[in-house]
Design a protein around this motif. Sequence first.
Motif, PDB file in Angstrom:
ATOM      1  N   ARG A  91       0.798  -1.220   0.000  1.00  0.00           N
ATOM      2  CA  ARG A  91       0.000   0.000   0.000  1.00  0.00           C
ATOM      3  C   ARG A  91       0.839   1.283   0.000  1.00  0.00           C
ATOM      4  O   ARG A  91       0.373   2.314  -0.432  1.00  0.00           O
ATOM      5  N   SER A  92       2.062   1.227   0.526  1.00  0.00           N
ATOM      6  CA  SER A  92       2.868   2.447   0.587  1.00  0.00           C
ATOM      7  C   SER A  92       4.335   2.084   0.401  1.00  0.00           C
ATOM      8  O   SER A  92       4.715   0.915   0.388  1.00  0.00           O
ATOM      9  N   SER A  93       5.147   3.118   0.286  1.00  0.00           N
ATOM     10  CA  SER A  93       6.582   2.890   0.116  1.00  0.00           C
ATOM     11  C   SER A  93       7.272   2.499   1.419  1.00  0.00           C
ATOM     12  O   SER A  93       8.457   2.200   1.418  1.00  0.00           O
ATOM     13  N   LYS A  94       6.529   2.471   2.509  1.00  0.00           N
ATOM     14  CA  LYS A  94       7.092   2.054   3.784  1.00  0.00           C
ATOM     15  C   LYS A  94       6.942   0.551   4.022  1.00  0.00           C
ATOM     16  O   LYS A  94       7.444   0.027   5.008  1.00  0.00           O
ATOM     17  N   ASP A  95       6.252  -0.127   3.130  1.00  0.00           N
ATOM     18  CA  ASP A  95       6.087  -1.574   3.237  1.00  0.00           C
ATOM     19  C   ASP A  95       7.434  -2.274   3.067  1.00  0.00           C
ATOM     20  O   ASP A  95       8.335  -1.754   2.414  1.00  0.00           O
ATOM     21  N   ALA A  99       8.331  -2.850  -0.600  1.00  0.00           N
ATOM     22  CA  ALA A  99       8.380  -1.685  -1.494  1.00  0.00           C
ATOM     23  C   ALA A  99       9.763  -1.442  -2.092  1.00  0.00           C
ATOM     24  O   ALA A  99       9.850  -1.046  -3.260  1.00  0.00           O
ATOM     25  N   ASN A 122      10.936  -0.243  -5.935  1.00  0.00           N
ATOM     26  CA  ASN A 122      11.546   1.061  -6.110  1.00  0.00           C
ATOM     27  C   ASN A 122      13.060   1.030  -6.242  1.00  0.00           C
ATOM     28  O   ASN A 122      13.661   2.042  -6.609  1.00  0.00           O
TER      29      ASN A 122
END
Length: 170
Positions: A55-59, A62, A66
């Motif tokens: 859900r976010s780049s903090k997963d 991720a 990226n």
Amino acid sequence: LKSFPGICKDSEQSLIPIGGMVSCESLGTYLFVYKVCFPVACFFFLMSLIMIEVRSSKDIRAPIQNGFWLWKYLIVIAAIIGSVAGMPDDFAHPWMIIAYIFAFIFIIIQLLLLVDFAHTWNETWLDNAENKDRSWMCGIVFFFCLNFIAIIAGNVLLYVFYTKCDSNGL
């Protein structure tokens, strides 16, 4: 391709010591395209499976999406080389049928997204023209005329470049 060293069986010297070197004739066929596209499609399918529920780049997963660009490029290049050198032609034919099916699905999805985008864009600009400022209507008319001219120019270019036939009496 025969002049490039190490690519084909028929080349004079081999820079790449692969036991499964391919013939130059097979590099010029449509099966070569499917042999290149198969590992790329598998890689992106695997990446899409890995990214489910991120859900976010903090997963924790991720950074796989990226980052790690060097490793991703190396994996894809190695998979392409392995596929070209090792995939038998018998496997490429069923993969061609599967690619046709998924290409058709992809085109349908793209058409739906394009129609949805155009509808949303028109709806938003019409709402702005009716409620906020009439200058939005000038924008709608401008883009209508621009697209209409582009369609006419495209049809003229298609006629000019693709209707030249010596046996045609048009």
